[in-house]
Design a protein around this motif. Structure first.
Motif, PDB file in Angstrom:
ATOM      1  N   ARG A   1       0.844  -1.198   0.000  1.00 17.62           N
ATOM      2  CA  ARG A   1       0.000   0.000   0.000  1.00 17.62           C
ATOM      3  C   ARG A   1       0.878   1.246   0.000  1.00 17.62           C
ATOM      4  O   ARG A   1       0.498   2.292  -0.536  1.00 17.62           O
ATOM      5  N   PHE A   2       2.071   1.137   0.616  1.00 17.94           N
ATOM      6  CA  PHE A   2       2.991   2.270   0.718  1.00 17.94           C
ATOM      7  C   PHE A   2       3.952   2.329  -0.463  1.00 17.94           C
ATOM      8  O   PHE A   2       4.822   3.196  -0.513  1.00 17.94           O
ATOM      9  N   CYS A   3       3.805   1.390  -1.389  1.00 13.53           N
ATOM     10  CA  CYS A   3       4.765   1.291  -2.485  1.00 13.53           C
ATOM     11  C   CYS A   3       4.167   1.774  -3.806  1.00 13.53           C
ATOM     12  O   CYS A   3       4.563   2.795  -4.330  1.00 13.53           O
ATOM     13  N   MET A   4       3.180   1.068  -4.315  1.00 16.98           N
ATOM     14  CA  MET A   4       2.719   1.357  -5.673  1.00 16.98           C
ATOM     15  C   MET A   4       1.227   1.613  -5.782  1.00 16.98           C
ATOM     16  O   MET A   4       0.677   1.601  -6.878  1.00 16.98           O
ATOM     17  N   SER A   5       0.560   1.849  -4.667  1.00 14.38           N
ATOM     18  CA  SER A   5      -0.897   1.981  -4.744  1.00 14.38           C
ATOM     19  C   SER A   5      -1.327   3.167  -5.598  1.00 14.38           C
ATOM     20  O   SER A   5      -2.355   3.105  -6.281  1.00 14.38           O
ATOM     21  N   ALA A   6      -0.565   4.256  -5.579  1.00 11.41           N
ATOM     22  CA  ALA A   6      -0.932   5.426  -6.376  1.00 11.41           C
ATOM     23  C   ALA A   6      -0.842   5.125  -7.868  1.00 11.41           C
ATOM     24  O   ALA A   6      -1.756   5.431  -8.646  1.00 11.41           O
ATOM     25  N   ALA A   7       0.269   4.518  -8.281  1.00 12.55           N
ATOM     26  CA  ALA A   7       0.444   4.184  -9.693  1.00 12.55           C
ATOM     27  C   ALA A   7      -0.534   3.095 -10.120  1.00 12.55           C
ATOM     28  O   ALA A   7      -1.066   3.127 -11.235  1.00 12.55           O
ATOM     29  N   ALA A   8      -0.781   2.127  -9.229  1.00 12.97           N
ATOM     30  CA  ALA A   8      -1.695   1.039  -9.559  1.00 12.97           C
ATOM     31  C   ALA A   8      -3.103   1.561  -9.797  1.00 12.97           C
ATOM     32  O   ALA A   8      -3.753   1.202 -10.794  1.00 12.97           O
ATOM     33  N   SER A   9      -3.580   2.408  -8.896  1.00 16.16           N
ATOM     34  CA  SER A   9      -4.939   2.926  -9.044  1.00 16.16           C
ATOM     35  C   SER A   9      -5.036   3.864 -10.246  1.00 16.16           C
ATOM     36  O   SER A   9      -6.040   3.875 -10.956  1.00 16.16           O
ATOM     37  N   ALA A  10      -3.976   4.634 -10.504  1.00 18.61           N
ATOM     38  CA  ALA A  10      -3.985   5.536 -11.662  1.00 18.61           C
ATOM     39  C   ALA A  10      -4.015   4.750 -12.962  1.00 18.61           C
ATOM     40  O   ALA A  10      -4.789   5.058 -13.878  1.00 18.61           O
ATOM     41  N   GLY A  11      -3.165   3.722 -13.060  1.00 16.00           N
ATOM     42  CA  GLY A  11      -3.143   2.910 -14.268  1.00 16.00           C
ATOM     43  C   GLY A  11      -4.476   2.222 -14.526  1.00 16.00           C
ATOM     44  O   GLY A  11      -4.941   2.133 -15.663  1.00 16.00           O
ATOM     45  N   SER A  12      -5.110   1.766 -13.452  1.00 13.86           N
ATOM     46  CA  SER A  12      -6.411   1.114 -13.599  1.00 13.86           C
ATOM     47  C   SER A  12      -7.467   2.070 -14.140  1.00 13.86           C
ATOM     48  O   SER A  12      -8.300   1.703 -14.971  1.00 13.86           O
ATOM     49  N   LYS A  13      -7.452   3.306 -13.655  1.00 10.18           N
ATOM     50  CA  LYS A  13      -8.436   4.290 -14.098  1.00 10.18           C
ATOM     51  C   LYS A  13      -8.174   4.785 -15.515  1.00 10.18           C
ATOM     52  O   LYS A  13      -9.106   4.983 -16.303  1.00 10.18           O
TER      53      LYS A  13
END
Length: 707
Positions: free
Chosen positions: A136-148
């Motif tokens: 959650r502290f590593c790639m959650s921002a990029a993961a959620s952005a890529g999904s959207k």
């Protein structure tokens, strides 16, 4: 001879560890040697961490038998006693308080098999909705952005082999030279081919030293910079109009927003000159091929999700995706940060990157697991929010596997206070970590040399790492521990596995048809081919090496532009807290240092934590090079040694994240969370700094003594 792969960063370099017996002056000792093996990612290269990774596996502090707290002390006990105590306590909590009084906390370095099983354990054996992990502290921002934006999250949309083909490369908030050093030759090759490299970072890192342009922005202003670059690209006619028209939507709304972006104002807020923004935008927009990479410097903010989407706007506007030499990549930090989030460790996910809130997804996974869909719990909360619930006594039992939340979470004081309130804390780890020292029960697990499983590297390439030696002492594979506890809860019939491959076969089926489809990947195939990209829906198909060649994964097959507000994400500085604290990594260490600080060769390189401070800032605060300082925010303080360096902004302090205790930077970091992905704002805490020698002088003066 032990064939294995590095347990550390997301490159997952293949290597061989060999041993020899040597005698010197009558003393016999075992000597270890590590050599890189040819592989598609690092091409046989090794870094200093991988070369010395074996050292923590043979360290004298390695846990070799279970421990239980008795009369206030952790004491060795038989496995049967430890497991029975865990199962009995969990069963008692389930019967008296219900499953949501139990939390499960995983890690991004666990194998795919263990990550998958941990999610199943939480939902089938325990029935709790409270599961999350340190990824959650590593790639959650990029993961959620890529999904959207794209409809799917895979770390790299392109291949590492595309890097030398790119004419312009943007490295935003990533210090690859220290964090993934075996990848640097790809960028050197790109430069030899004429590529223009842009590094965006508040520090002049070793990565920035390789750049043609270093954009030294103020921490927390990444979205603002990306917006300003996009405005230049639009205003100067560098948009790929055909790509935008055919393969995206939302562009017109974005144009309207960009009309209100003032380049000079953006530059001032970013702390750079307008011409630097123009130079970066023209370099990226004016060439046919290019790649943008982001990492924690962009993502670990309270606007990390939107900041990544702002950079994705640049990729889409210039049409640089889905073809050779083009793409976007989120540089994964942890060894299995990619695979670890695909198969059920996250609060809202089921295997195959399915959503736990989607009825069809729940029904499919339930059918694989042999349970009713209604029996599966709903969505939980993020990792730090679990710590808040623990502090509020809403979660009273916590099971931690492969993570060290006392050190890795923001606002570490609250986390430590919360863990002390727990009725039961169980930790499965190789060492007595800062978190394990607080535990009631500690379960010793095998290391990378002894544990078979698959890992998914930053490219989305699934790799098989097979056990290379027997487990030492009484250590057990983490997945076996989960199965044994499940049996103690009378749920053992759902956890009957003979080995890691057996688990992977179920994972394949559970992921089938999901975004992260592993169905076409088998152990036999991984042994033959070294690694296979996902998605791979059939054993007869090659995995997808390059994403989005013809379409995106959203329902209309088009990518989405995003209107991103141009505002900073940092905590406001003040007269009391005038400096910006940011954090990151150093070459010799990994995560919270649990393993690397037990490697003599690595510890010798960085024996203690430090703060990097600009010479003029140090002079202003009367700080001498090498002396101990105290850094304080509204949340707490920590103590480190100073390093005066001209390579950092005057308004910024940099502290690594690899140490706990009084040197833990997370004593001062922010607990505010990104509203989309729940990423904490690690990178921008307002702080003040003071040299500790002044406090010693003041105390001595009070006593009538002067030093």
């Amino acid at each position: 001879m032990m064939d294995t792969q590095c347990p550390f960063c997301s490159v997952q370099c293949k290597m061989t560890v060999s041993t020899d017996i040597e005698s010197l002056a009558g003393v016999t000792r075992t000597v270890y040697r590590t050599e890189g093996k040819p592989n598609a990612a690092s091409q046989g290269r090794m870094c200093v961490k991988g070369m010395n990774a074996y050292q923590h596996t043979i360290h004298a502090e390695r846990l070799l038998q279970p421990l239980m707290r008795k009369a206030g002390k952790l004491m060795p006990v038989p496995w049967e006693e430890a497991l029975d105590a865990v199962a009995t306590s969990l069963a008692s909590t389930l019967s008296t308080q219900g499953p949501d009084a139990i939390g499960i906390y995983g890690g991004g370095s666990l194998s795919n098999e263990t990550a998958y099983l941990l999610g199943k354990f939480a939902r089938v054996a325990v029935g709790t909705r409270y599961i999350d992990y340190n990824g959650r502290f590593c790639m959650s921002a990029a993961a959620s952005a890529g999904s959207k934006v794209f409809g799917i999250d895979r770390g790299l949309t392109c291949r590492l082999a595309d890097i030398p083909l790119a004419q312009c490369i943007v490295l935003a908030g990533t210090n690859i030279a220290e964090c993934q050093p075996t990848l640097m030759p790809y960028f050197h090759q790109a430069k030899e081919n004429g590529a223009y490299i842009i590094v965006i970072d508040p520090r002049a890192t070793p990565t920035a030293a390789a750049a043609d342009l270093h954009v030294q922005i103020r921490p927390g202003t990444d979205a603002m910079l990306a917006n300003a670059m996009l405005k230049v690209i639009v205003d100067e006619g560098l948009v790929n109009e055909e790509f935008v028209r055919k393969r995206t939507h939302g562009y017109e709304q974005l144009l309207t927003h960009l009309n209100g972006v003032d380049l000079n104002e953006s530059a001032a807020l970013c702390g750079i000159e307008p011409e630097v923004i123009r130079q970066a935008a023209r370099a990226f927009g004016g060439v046919k091929t290019g790649i943008i990479f982001t990492a924690r410097g962009v993502e670990q903010h309270t606007d990390g999700h939107m900041a990544v989407r702002a950079f994705l706007n640049l990729v889409l506007a210039t049409g640089k995706i889905g073809r050779e030499g083009c793409g976007y990549g989120a540089i994964t930090g942890q060894g299995n940060g990619q695979g670890g989030r695909e198969h059920g460790q996250k609060a809202d996910q089921l295997p195959g990157y399915r959503s736990i809130e989607n009825e069809a997804d729940r029904a499919y996974v339930a059918s694989v697991w042999g349970v009713e869909p209604d029996s599966l719990p709903g969505k939980g909360v993020s990792a730090y929010e679990m710590m808040e619930l623990i502090h509020q006594r809403k979660i009273e039992t916590l099971f931690v596997m492969g993570s060290n939340p006392v050190v890795s979470n923001p606002n570490a004081r609250l986390v430590e206070e919360g863990l002390k309130k727990l009725k039961l804390l169980v930790v499965a780890d190789m060492f007595l970590t800062e978190t394990a020292r607080m535990a009631d029960i500690v379960l010793p697990v095998t290391s990378y040399l002894e544990n078979t499983g698959t890992m998914t590297n930053l490219e989305g390439r699934v790799l098989l790492r097979e056990a290379a030696r027997p487990a030492p002492g009484e250590t057990r594979d983490d997945w076996r521990i989960l199965c044994q506890i499940a049996a103690g809860l009378d749920r053992g019939s759902y956890f009957l596995y003979k080995d890691a491959e057996h688990i992977f076969e179920e994972l394949r089926l559970a992921s089938r048809g999901g975004s992260a489809d592993y169905y076409g990947i088998t152990y036999d195939r991984l042994r033959r081919e070294e690694g296979v990209y996902w998605p791979c829906p059939s054993p007869d198909e090659a995995g997808m090496d390059m994403m989005f060649r013809e379409s995106f994964a959203l329902s209309d097959q088009k990518a989405v532009f995003t209107v991103v507000e141009s505002c900073g994400a940092g905590e406001q500085t003040s007269e009391e807290y005038p400096l910006i604290l940011t954090n990151g990594r150093v070459l010799a260490h990994y995560l919270t240092g649990v393993q690397t600080r037990r490697s003599p060769s690595l510890t010798a390189r960085e024996i203690e934590n430090f703060v990097e401070i600009h010479p003029r800032t140090a002079q202003r605060w009367h700080i001498r090079d090498g002396e101990w300082v105290e850094i304080t925010s509204q949340r707490g303080s920590f103590t480190v040694r100073s390093r005066i360096k001209p390579n950092i902004r005057e308004d910024t302090l940099f502290v690594p994240m690899h140490w706990g205790g009084v040197q833990n930077v997370n004593q001062a970091t922010r607990a505010e969370l990104d509203p989309f992905c729940r990423m904490p704002g690690f990178k921008t805490a307002a702080v003040h700094i003071r040299p500790l020698h002044l406090s010693v002088v003041a105390i001595s003066a009070d006593r009538g003594e002067w030093l």
